[in-house]
Enzyme design. Structure first.
Site, PDB file in Angstrom:
ATOM      1  N   TRP A  24     -16.727  43.725  78.808  1.00 50.27           N
ATOM      2  CA  TRP A  24     -15.319  43.361  78.561  1.00 50.27           C
ATOM      3  C   TRP A  24     -14.551  44.495  77.902  1.00 50.27           C
ATOM      4  O   TRP A  24     -13.346  44.422  77.773  1.00 50.27           O
ATOM      5  CB  TRP A  24     -15.232  42.088  77.718  1.00 50.27           C
ATOM      6  CG  TRP A  24     -16.126  42.094  76.516  1.00 50.27           C
ATOM      7  CD1 TRP A  24     -15.862  42.663  75.309  1.00 50.27           C
ATOM      8  CD2 TRP A  24     -17.426  41.519  76.405  1.00 50.27           C
ATOM      9  NE1 TRP A  24     -16.905  42.474  74.451  1.00 50.27           N
ATOM     10  CE2 TRP A  24     -17.886  41.760  75.092  1.00 50.27           C
ATOM     11  CE3 TRP A  24     -18.259  40.805  77.285  1.00 50.27           C
ATOM     12  CZ2 TRP A  24     -19.136  41.341  74.640  1.00 50.27           C
ATOM     13  CZ3 TRP A  24     -19.493  40.378  76.822  1.00 50.27           C
ATOM     14  CH2 TRP A  24     -19.921  40.642  75.527  1.00 50.27           C
ATOM     15  N   GLU A  37     -13.676  36.953  74.435  1.00 47.68           N
ATOM     16  CA  GLU A  37     -13.370  36.673  73.031  1.00 47.68           C
ATOM     17  C   GLU A  37     -13.726  35.236  72.654  1.00 47.68           C
ATOM     18  O   GLU A  37     -14.224  34.974  71.569  1.00 47.68           O
ATOM     19  CB  GLU A  37     -11.881  36.939  72.738  1.00 47.68           C
ATOM     20  CG  GLU A  37     -11.532  38.412  72.689  1.00 47.68           C
ATOM     21  CD  GLU A  37     -12.286  39.157  71.597  1.00 47.68           C
ATOM     22  OE1 GLU A  37     -12.639  38.561  70.577  1.00 47.68           O
ATOM     23  OE2 GLU A  37     -12.547  40.363  71.801  1.00 47.68           O
ATOM     24  N   THR A  43     -20.880  33.204  68.923  1.00 44.61           N
ATOM     25  CA  THR A  43     -22.084  33.577  69.664  1.00 44.61           C
ATOM     26  C   THR A  43     -22.374  35.056  69.469  1.00 44.61           C
ATOM     27  O   THR A  43     -21.462  35.873  69.435  1.00 44.61           O
ATOM     28  CB  THR A  43     -21.848  33.285  71.172  1.00 44.61           C
ATOM     29  OG1 THR A  43     -21.423  31.929  71.310  1.00 44.61           O
ATOM     30  CG2 THR A  43     -23.089  33.494  71.991  1.00 44.61           C
ATOM     31  N   LEU A  80     -24.148  27.211  74.876  1.00 47.60           N
ATOM     32  CA  LEU A  80     -23.350  28.039  73.960  1.00 47.60           C
ATOM     33  C   LEU A  80     -22.876  27.246  72.741  1.00 47.60           C
ATOM     34  O   LEU A  80     -22.556  27.832  71.717  1.00 47.60           O
ATOM     35  CB  LEU A  80     -22.110  28.581  74.684  1.00 47.60           C
ATOM     36  CG  LEU A  80     -22.249  29.915  75.405  1.00 47.60           C
ATOM     37  CD1 LEU A  80     -20.976  30.231  76.171  1.00 47.60           C
ATOM     38  CD2 LEU A  80     -22.543  31.037  74.418  1.00 47.60           C
ATOM     39  N   TYR A 120      -6.176  35.881  65.654  1.00 44.51           N
ATOM     40  CA  TYR A 120      -7.099  36.970  66.006  1.00 44.51           C
ATOM     41  C   TYR A 120      -7.193  37.141  67.522  1.00 44.51           C
ATOM     42  O   TYR A 120      -7.079  38.248  68.052  1.00 44.51           O
ATOM     43  CB  TYR A 120      -8.506  36.714  65.422  1.00 44.51           C
ATOM     44  CG  TYR A 120      -9.525  37.563  66.142  1.00 44.51           C
ATOM     45  CD1 TYR A 120      -9.640  38.922  65.854  1.00 44.51           C
ATOM     46  CD2 TYR A 120     -10.302  37.036  67.185  1.00 44.51           C
ATOM     47  CE1 TYR A 120     -10.509  39.730  66.571  1.00 44.51           C
ATOM     48  CE2 TYR A 120     -11.173  37.831  67.899  1.00 44.51           C
ATOM     49  CZ  TYR A 120     -11.267  39.174  67.582  1.00 44.51           C
ATOM     50  OH  TYR A 120     -12.110  39.984  68.311  1.00 44.51           O
ATOM     51  N   ASP A 138     -11.187  40.004  62.715  1.00 41.66           N
ATOM     52  CA  ASP A 138     -12.241  38.981  62.792  1.00 41.66           C
ATOM     53  C   ASP A 138     -13.167  39.129  61.585  1.00 41.66           C
ATOM     54  O   ASP A 138     -12.898  39.934  60.685  1.00 41.66           O
ATOM     55  CB  ASP A 138     -13.001  39.077  64.130  1.00 41.66           C
ATOM     56  CG  ASP A 138     -13.909  40.288  64.189  1.00 41.66           C
ATOM     57  OD1 ASP A 138     -13.771  41.203  63.327  1.00 41.66           O
ATOM     58  OD2 ASP A 138     -14.780  40.344  65.078  1.00 41.66           O
ATOM     59  N   CYS A 192     -21.071  48.338  59.068  1.00 45.48           N
ATOM     60  CA  CYS A 192     -20.865  47.599  57.813  1.00 45.48           C
ATOM     61  C   CYS A 192     -21.311  46.153  58.043  1.00 45.48           C
ATOM     62  O   CYS A 192     -20.533  45.209  57.972  1.00 45.48           O
ATOM     63  CB  CYS A 192     -19.402  47.675  57.401  1.00 45.48           C
ATOM     64  SG  CYS A 192     -19.160  47.240  55.668  1.00 45.48           S
ATOM     65  N   CYS A 199     -24.949  52.180  54.799  1.00 44.88           N
ATOM     66  CA  CYS A 199     -24.132  52.993  53.893  1.00 44.88           C
ATOM     67  C   CYS A 199     -24.545  54.471  53.908  1.00 44.88           C
ATOM     68  O   CYS A 199     -23.704  55.361  53.810  1.00 44.88           O
ATOM     69  CB  CYS A 199     -24.208  52.458  52.471  1.00 44.88           C
ATOM     70  SG  CYS A 199     -23.644  50.745  52.351  1.00 44.88           S
ATOM     71  N   CYS A 202     -22.799  56.119  56.705  1.00 43.10           N
ATOM     72  CA  CYS A 202     -21.420  55.662  56.918  1.00 43.10           C
ATOM     73  C   CYS A 202     -20.434  56.817  56.714  1.00 43.10           C
ATOM     74  O   CYS A 202     -20.487  57.520  55.698  1.00 43.10           O
ATOM     75  CB  CYS A 202     -21.110  54.533  55.932  1.00 43.10           C
ATOM     76  SG  CYS A 202     -19.406  53.979  56.026  1.00 43.10           S
ATOM     77  N   CYS A 208     -15.803  54.511  49.764  1.00 39.96           N
ATOM     78  CA  CYS A 208     -16.036  53.059  49.736  1.00 39.96           C
ATOM     79  C   CYS A 208     -16.050  52.544  48.290  1.00 39.96           C
ATOM     80  O   CYS A 208     -16.940  52.880  47.497  1.00 39.96           O
ATOM     81  CB  CYS A 208     -17.359  52.739  50.424  1.00 39.96           C
ATOM     82  SG  CYS A 208     -17.712  50.970  50.401  1.00 39.96           S
TER      83      CYS A 208
HETATM   84  S1  SF4 Z   1     -20.306  52.584  52.649  1.00 41.64           S
HETATM   85 FE1  SF4 Z   1     -18.950  50.834  52.438  1.00 41.64          FE
HETATM   86  S2  SF4 Z   1     -17.831  50.738  54.353  1.00 41.64           S
HETATM   87 FE2  SF4 Z   1     -19.620  52.053  54.695  1.00 41.64          FE
HETATM   88  S3  SF4 Z   1     -21.215  50.669  55.463  1.00 41.64           S
HETATM   89 FE3  SF4 Z   1     -21.468  50.790  53.258  1.00 41.64          FE
HETATM   90  S4  SF4 Z   1     -20.297  49.044  52.452  1.00 41.64           S
HETATM   91 FE4  SF4 Z   1     -19.603  49.388  54.564  1.00 41.64          FE
END
Ligand code: SF4
Length: 359
Positions: A24, A37, A43, A80, A120, A138, A192, A199, A202, A208
């Site tokens: 999609w 959506e 699901t 579903l 949403y 979401d 996340c 993290c 990330c 963060c």
């Molecule tokens: S550093 Fe912060 S934004 Fe990044 S994955 Fe971890 S909690 Fe999520």
């Protein structure tokens, strides 16, 4: 976070490398985006993929869905859960045909007015299909933003939803709303994540706020006013005749299982043992002593968790003689034709041949 451009640039860089190849995502057909959506609302993507492919193969456009029988639509949704989603899809497809001449309306408010489409979903459809700059927030996006900015506003209140939607709007790269929204959702789904977020890899690790406070698990904050209630369902699988047949009921009352088929059942807010069931008026009407049915417990207290309810389902077989009179509100079905009727997950669980007596 320095500014929204900086944020959107980091996010876009991450998305280029990390996005999944989902069917999609490759389409700008609002009908297919809408179907995906709605399927994904409750699901997992992995489970939703098969359903999505089967659904759009059987109902490739709004018109084919609008013209379909509700029973056919529900059969393609079977397994579903949350069947009101399928009923709303079907009803909204009819509205699109009747009010919009079969063409998906290219207007946020008109999309939002369709049955089963919330803020949403309307934002997802209009941004993915036509690049309209509506933030699609979401659960993934709530979580990601709540952690990134350490926001204590609960996400499950009207005020909280407004706050997060406005924040996503200020961060949005409006020149590419489609990709921005998809990347935000994907980031929450893959990086996340609810538990064990990534993290250490990330791209926002230095920005963060939740991580800096060592409080990632605290976010997102929920007010959690939802009360769950227990409900006990007692099903009777009547077995009679040769070739064998049974009896079903269509659930007509409003609710998540409306228009699905199931065995006759008794519902109670407290657990009932078999003697207590026998004393109910409904049981005595269906199964008068003159019928001399033989009951056997097959499954006891199968737990099924819904958002507002915890259901415990118990199944009995009831062997009846050939003269068993069809009770009111039930109809007779040949045992080998039972899978032609759309059923909810508990019924499907029971009908699996491998089930065994269990708690
Ligand atoms: S550093 Fe912060 S934004 Fe990044 S994955 Fe971890 S909690 Fe999520």
């Amino acid at each position: 976070m320095e500014n929204s451009l900086f944020f959107a640039k980091i996010l876009a860089g991450w998305y280029q490398i990390s996005q999944r190849n989902l069917p999609w995502r490759g389409t700008q057909d609002p009908y297919k985006i809408w179907v995906s959506e709605i399927i994904l609302q409750q699901t997992q993507v992995r489970q939703g993929l098969d359903y999505y492919n089967r659904f759009v193969e059987r109902f490739p456009d709004v018109r084919s869905l609008a013209e379909a029988d509700e029973q056919d639509v529900l059969l393609h949704w079977q397994g579903l859960g949350y069947y009101s989603r399928a009923r709303n899809l079907h009803s909204a497809a009819k509205t699109i045909v009747q009010v919009h001449g079969g063409v998906f309306p290219k207007d946020y408010q008109a999309v939002r007015n369709l049955k089963g489409i919330g803020e949403y979903t309307a934002a997802a459809i209009t941004s993915f299909a036509w690049n309209m700059p509506y933030p699609a927030v979401d659960g993934n996006v709530f979580r990601f933003l709540a952690r990134l900015f350490a926001i204590d506003e609960p996400i499950d209140t009207g005020k909280g939803k407004k706050y997060f939607t406005e924040l996503a709007g200020t961060l949005m790269d409006k020149s590419d709303a489609r990709q921005f929204n998809q990347a935000m959702i994907e980031f929450g789904a893959l990086q996340c994540t609810p538990t064990a977020p990534g993290c250490s890899t990330c791209p926002f690790v230095d920005h963060c706020a939740a991580l800096a406070k060592n409080a990632v698990a605290h976010y997102p904050v929920k007010q959690n006013k939802t009360q769950t209630k227990n409900l006990y369902l007692y099903y009777f699988h009547i077995q009679a005749g040769s070739p064998p047949y049974t009896y079903l009921k269509k659930r007509t009352e409003k609710g998540i299982w409306q228009n699905l088929f199931e065995f006759p059942l008794l519902e109670s807010e407290v657990p009932l043992d078999f003697n207590e069931l026998c004393q109910t008026k409904q049981f005595q009407e269906w199964f008068p002593p003159t019928e001399n049915l033989q009951f056997k417990l097959v499954i006891e207290n199968k737990k099924h968790v819904l958002s507002h309810r915890i259901i415990y389902a118990t199944f009995y077989t009831a062997n009846a003689g050939a003269q068993f009179a069809t009770p009111a509100a039930m109809f007779k079905v040949k045992a080998n034709e039972i899978d032609q009727y759309p059923m909810h997950r508990l019924m499907s669980f029971y009908l699996r041949p491998a089930h065994t007596t269990q708690k």
